[in-house]
Design a protein around this motif. Structure first.
Motif, PDB file in Angstrom:
ATOM      1  N   MET A   1      16.774 -56.373  97.414  1.00 23.01           N
ATOM      2  CA  MET A   1      18.111 -55.815  97.389  1.00 23.01           C
ATOM      3  C   MET A   1      18.035 -54.287  97.359  1.00 23.01           C
ATOM      4  SD  MET A   1      21.082 -56.777  94.721  1.00 23.01           S
ATOM      5  CE  MET A   1      21.801 -55.417  93.883  1.00 23.01           C
ATOM      6  N   ILE A   2      18.813 -53.642  98.202  1.00 19.32           N
ATOM      7  CA  ILE A   2      18.830 -52.188  98.282  1.00 19.32           C
ATOM      8  C   ILE A   2      19.766 -51.640  97.202  1.00 19.32           C
ATOM      9  CG2 ILE A   2      19.476 -50.216  99.708  1.00 19.32           C
ATOM     10  CD1 ILE A   2      18.756 -51.867 102.144  1.00 19.32           C
ATOM     11  N   ALA A   3      19.284 -50.647  96.478  1.00 16.64           N
ATOM     12  CA  ALA A   3      20.086 -50.038  95.409  1.00 16.64           C
ATOM     13  C   ALA A   3      21.218 -49.222  96.017  1.00 16.64           C
ATOM     14  CB  ALA A   3      19.202 -49.161  94.541  1.00 16.64           C
ATOM     15  N   MET A   4      22.400 -49.369  95.434  1.00 15.34           N
ATOM     16  CA  MET A   4      23.555 -48.592  95.878  1.00 15.34           C
ATOM     17  C   MET A   4      23.588 -47.287  95.092  1.00 15.34           C
ATOM     18  SD  MET A   4      27.629 -49.415  95.590  1.00 15.34           S
ATOM     19  CE  MET A   4      27.459 -50.948  96.442  1.00 15.34           C
ATOM     20  N   LEU A   5      23.665 -46.187  95.810  1.00 14.51           N
ATOM     21  CA  LEU A   5      23.686 -44.884  95.169  1.00 14.51           C
ATOM     22  C   LEU A   5      25.127 -44.404  95.010  1.00 14.51           C
ATOM     23  CD1 LEU A   5      22.081 -42.522  94.024  1.00 14.51           C
ATOM     24  CD2 LEU A   5      21.953 -41.585  96.345  1.00 14.51           C
ATOM     25  N   ARG A   6      25.483 -44.091  93.782  1.00 15.52           N
ATOM     26  CA  ARG A   6      26.800 -43.540  93.474  1.00 15.52           C
ATOM     27  C   ARG A   6      26.655 -42.021  93.409  1.00 15.52           C
ATOM     28  NH1 ARG A   6      26.094 -47.908  89.436  1.00 15.52           N
ATOM     29  NH2 ARG A   6      27.117 -49.722  90.357  1.00 15.52           N
ATOM     30  N   THR A   7      27.381 -41.315  94.231  1.00 14.83           N
ATOM     31  CA  THR A   7      27.182 -39.876  94.389  1.00 14.83           C
ATOM     32  C   THR A   7      28.352 -39.038  93.888  1.00 14.83           C
ATOM     33  OG1 THR A   7      28.039 -39.960  96.644  1.00 14.83           O
ATOM     34  CG2 THR A   7      25.656 -40.247  96.354  1.00 14.83           C
ATOM     35  N   TYR A   8      29.349 -39.670  93.308  1.00 18.51           N
ATOM     36  CA  TYR A   8      30.490 -38.989  92.698  1.00 18.51           C
ATOM     37  C   TYR A   8      30.433 -39.261  91.194  1.00 18.51           C
ATOM     38  CZ  TYR A   8      33.036 -38.067  97.074  1.00 18.51           C
ATOM     39  OH  TYR A   8      33.433 -37.589  98.300  1.00 18.51           O
ATOM     40  N   ALA A   9      30.615 -38.218  90.401  1.00 21.33           N
ATOM     41  CA  ALA A   9      30.608 -38.389  88.951  1.00 21.33           C
ATOM     42  C   ALA A   9      31.798 -37.644  88.346  1.00 21.33           C
ATOM     43  CB  ALA A   9      29.314 -37.855  88.353  1.00 21.33           C
ATOM     44  N   THR A  10      32.415 -38.270  87.360  1.00 23.80           N
ATOM     45  CA  THR A  10      33.467 -37.594  86.601  1.00 23.80           C
ATOM     46  C   THR A  10      32.995 -37.462  85.159  1.00 23.80           C
ATOM     47  OG1 THR A  10      34.620 -39.665  86.084  1.00 23.80           O
ATOM     48  CG2 THR A  10      35.336 -38.466  88.063  1.00 23.80           C
ATOM     49  N   PHE A  11      33.438 -36.405  84.499  1.00 25.74           N
ATOM     50  CA  PHE A  11      33.073 -36.186  83.101  1.00 25.74           C
ATOM     51  C   PHE A  11      33.993 -35.137  82.506  1.00 25.74           C
ATOM     52  CE2 PHE A  11      30.613 -33.336  85.743  1.00 25.74           C
ATOM     53  CZ  PHE A  11      30.681 -32.119  85.088  1.00 25.74           C
ATOM     54  N   THR A  12      33.985 -35.063  81.200  1.00 32.35           N
ATOM     55  CA  THR A  12      34.736 -34.017  80.509  1.00 32.35           C
ATOM     56  C   THR A  12      33.738 -33.000  79.955  1.00 32.35           C
ATOM     57  OG1 THR A  12      34.740 -35.237  78.432  1.00 32.35           O
ATOM     58  CG2 THR A  12      36.625 -35.567  79.894  1.00 32.35           C
ATOM     59  N   SER A  13      34.251 -31.825  79.647  1.00 30.06           N
ATOM     60  CA  SER A  13      33.404 -30.762  79.105  1.00 30.06           C
ATOM     61  C   SER A  13      34.168 -29.971  78.063  1.00 30.06           C
ATOM     62  CB  SER A  13      32.945 -29.824  80.223  1.00 30.06           C
ATOM     63  OG  SER A  13      32.237 -28.728  79.676  1.00 30.06           O
ATOM     64  N   SER A  14      33.462 -29.596  77.021  1.00 30.65           N
ATOM     65  CA  SER A  14      34.056 -28.745  75.992  1.00 30.65           C
ATOM     66  C   SER A  14      33.755 -27.266  76.239  1.00 30.65           C
ATOM     67  CB  SER A  14      33.542 -29.157  74.614  1.00 30.65           C
ATOM     68  OG  SER A  14      32.135 -28.980  74.546  1.00 30.65           O
ATOM     69  N   ILE A 114      20.825 -34.732  82.419  1.00 32.70           N
ATOM     70  CA  ILE A 114      21.291 -33.430  81.933  1.00 32.70           C
ATOM     71  C   ILE A 114      22.623 -33.584  81.201  1.00 32.70           C
ATOM     72  CG2 ILE A 114      22.159 -31.156  82.661  1.00 32.70           C
ATOM     73  CD1 ILE A 114      20.109 -31.372  85.032  1.00 32.70           C
ATOM     74  N   ILE A 115      23.546 -34.315  81.797  1.00 33.18           N
ATOM     75  CA  ILE A 115      24.869 -34.491  81.195  1.00 33.18           C
ATOM     76  C   ILE A 115      24.769 -35.293  79.898  1.00 33.18           C
ATOM     77  CG2 ILE A 115      27.136 -35.583  81.533  1.00 33.18           C
ATOM     78  CD1 ILE A 115      26.873 -34.698  84.530  1.00 33.18           C
ATOM     79  N   ALA A 116      23.944 -36.342  79.900  1.00 32.67           N
ATOM     80  CA  ALA A 116      23.796 -37.179  78.702  1.00 32.67           C
ATOM     81  C   ALA A 116      23.161 -36.408  77.538  1.00 32.67           C
ATOM     82  CB  ALA A 116      22.963 -38.415  79.031  1.00 32.67           C
ATOM     83  N   GLU A 117      22.270 -35.466  77.832  1.00 31.42           N
ATOM     84  CA  GLU A 117      21.552 -34.726  76.797  1.00 31.42           C
ATOM     85  C   GLU A 117      22.341 -33.530  76.256  1.00 31.42           C
ATOM     86  OE1 GLU A 117      17.925 -33.661  78.774  1.00 31.42           O
ATOM     87  OE2 GLU A 117      17.244 -35.751  78.876  1.00 31.42           O
ATOM     88  N   ASP A 118      23.408 -33.124  76.921  1.00 33.63           N
ATOM     89  CA  ASP A 118      24.155 -31.928  76.552  1.00 33.63           C
ATOM     90  C   ASP A 118      25.437 -32.343  75.828  1.00 33.63           C
ATOM     91  OD1 ASP A 118      25.842 -29.619  76.550  1.00 33.63           O
ATOM     92  OD2 ASP A 118      24.742 -28.821  78.270  1.00 33.63           O
ATOM     93  N   SER A 119      25.572 -31.953  74.567  1.00 35.62           N
ATOM     94  CA  SER A 119      26.722 -32.375  73.760  1.00 35.62           C
ATOM     95  C   SER A 119      28.050 -31.774  74.229  1.00 35.62           C
ATOM     96  CB  SER A 119      26.488 -32.025  72.286  1.00 35.62           C
ATOM     97  OG  SER A 119      26.390 -30.622  72.137  1.00 35.62           O
ATOM     98  N   SER A 120      28.015 -30.808  75.140  1.00 35.19           N
ATOM     99  CA  SER A 120      29.266 -30.248  75.648  1.00 35.19           C
ATOM    100  C   SER A 120      29.854 -31.091  76.787  1.00 35.19           C
ATOM    101  CB  SER A 120      29.075 -28.797  76.117  1.00 35.19           C
ATOM    102  OG  SER A 120      28.182 -28.737  77.198  1.00 35.19           O
ATOM    103  N   PHE A 121      29.149 -32.156  77.168  1.00 33.14           N
ATOM    104  CA  PHE A 121      29.640 -33.068  78.198  1.00 33.14           C
ATOM    105  C   PHE A 121      29.847 -34.451  77.606  1.00 33.14           C
ATOM    106  CE2 PHE A 121      26.772 -30.255  80.872  1.00 33.14           C
ATOM    107  CZ  PHE A 121      27.804 -29.494  81.381  1.00 33.14           C
ATOM    108  N   SER A 122      30.842 -35.172  78.110  1.00 28.23           N
ATOM    109  CA  SER A 122      31.072 -36.551  77.659  1.00 28.23           C
ATOM    110  C   SER A 122      31.824 -37.339  78.731  1.00 28.23           C
ATOM    111  CB  SER A 122      31.855 -36.557  76.341  1.00 28.23           C
ATOM    112  OG  SER A 122      33.103 -35.909  76.501  1.00 28.23           O
ATOM    113  N   GLU A 123      31.956 -38.626  78.479  1.00 31.11           N
ATOM    114  CA  GLU A 123      32.720 -39.544  79.321  1.00 31.11           C
ATOM    115  C   GLU A 123      32.248 -39.571  80.777  1.00 31.11           C
ATOM    116  OE1 GLU A 123      37.003 -39.344  78.621  1.00 31.11           O
ATOM    117  OE2 GLU A 123      36.577 -38.183  76.801  1.00 31.11           O
TER     118      GLU A 123
END
Length: 146
Positions: A1-14, A114-123
């Motif tokens: 099975m070929i992996a589907m790549l998701r290339t759009y990301a949404t997130f919040t930032s403080s 990067i986003i997961a490790e940085d507390s100024s980013f979430s969701e």
């Protein structure tokens, strides 16, 4: 099975809003500081990145330069922030059915880290382009690769 790549990301930032207005009109879009944080994170992890440039009147972008392709990265505010990555180059290989998205996948996975490790980013949520357009950014997935 070929992996589907998701290339759009949404997130919040403080991080502070760096948008600049004059007479009620946006003259410099927000998000430069956010994309700068992501850009620096990629550079620290060994990616070759171009300088950040304003993209029209609504966002900021830069490119990741790899031997087989370039990955264009854009951030814009659409409540929450929207990060779009798009693979450029290698068109002939893709037309011939020889598509290697490993660099693009690695870029998206690194953005995830990067986003997961940085507390100024979430969701953080990931989408394919079609999913994002269909759901208007609602829902999404935990990871860039299915």
């Amino acid at each position: 099975m070929i992996a589907m790549l998701r290339t759009y990301a949404t997130f919040t930032s403080s991080l502070p809003d760096d948008q600049q207005e004059k007479d009620g009109e946006i003259v410099i879009p927000g998000g430069r500081n956010i994309l700068g944080r992501l850009h620096d994170g990629l550079a620290r992890r060994g990616f070759s990145v171009s300088e950040i440039k304003q993209h029209e009147d609504y966002g900021w972008c830069f490119e990741i330069v790899a031997p087989s392709c370039r990955i264009w990265c854009l951030i814009q505010f659409c409540e929450p922030w929207l990060l779009i990555t798009d693979r450029c180059g290698g068109l002939l290989k893709r037309l011939l059915g020889v598509s290697d998205d490993s660099t693009h996948r690695k870029v998206c996975e690194t953005f995830q880290d990067i986003i997961a490790e940085d507390s100024s980013f979430s969701e953080l949520r990931w989408f394919t382009k079609a999913e994002f357009e269909e759901t208007k950014g609602q829902g999404g997935h935990d990871k860039p690769v299915k």
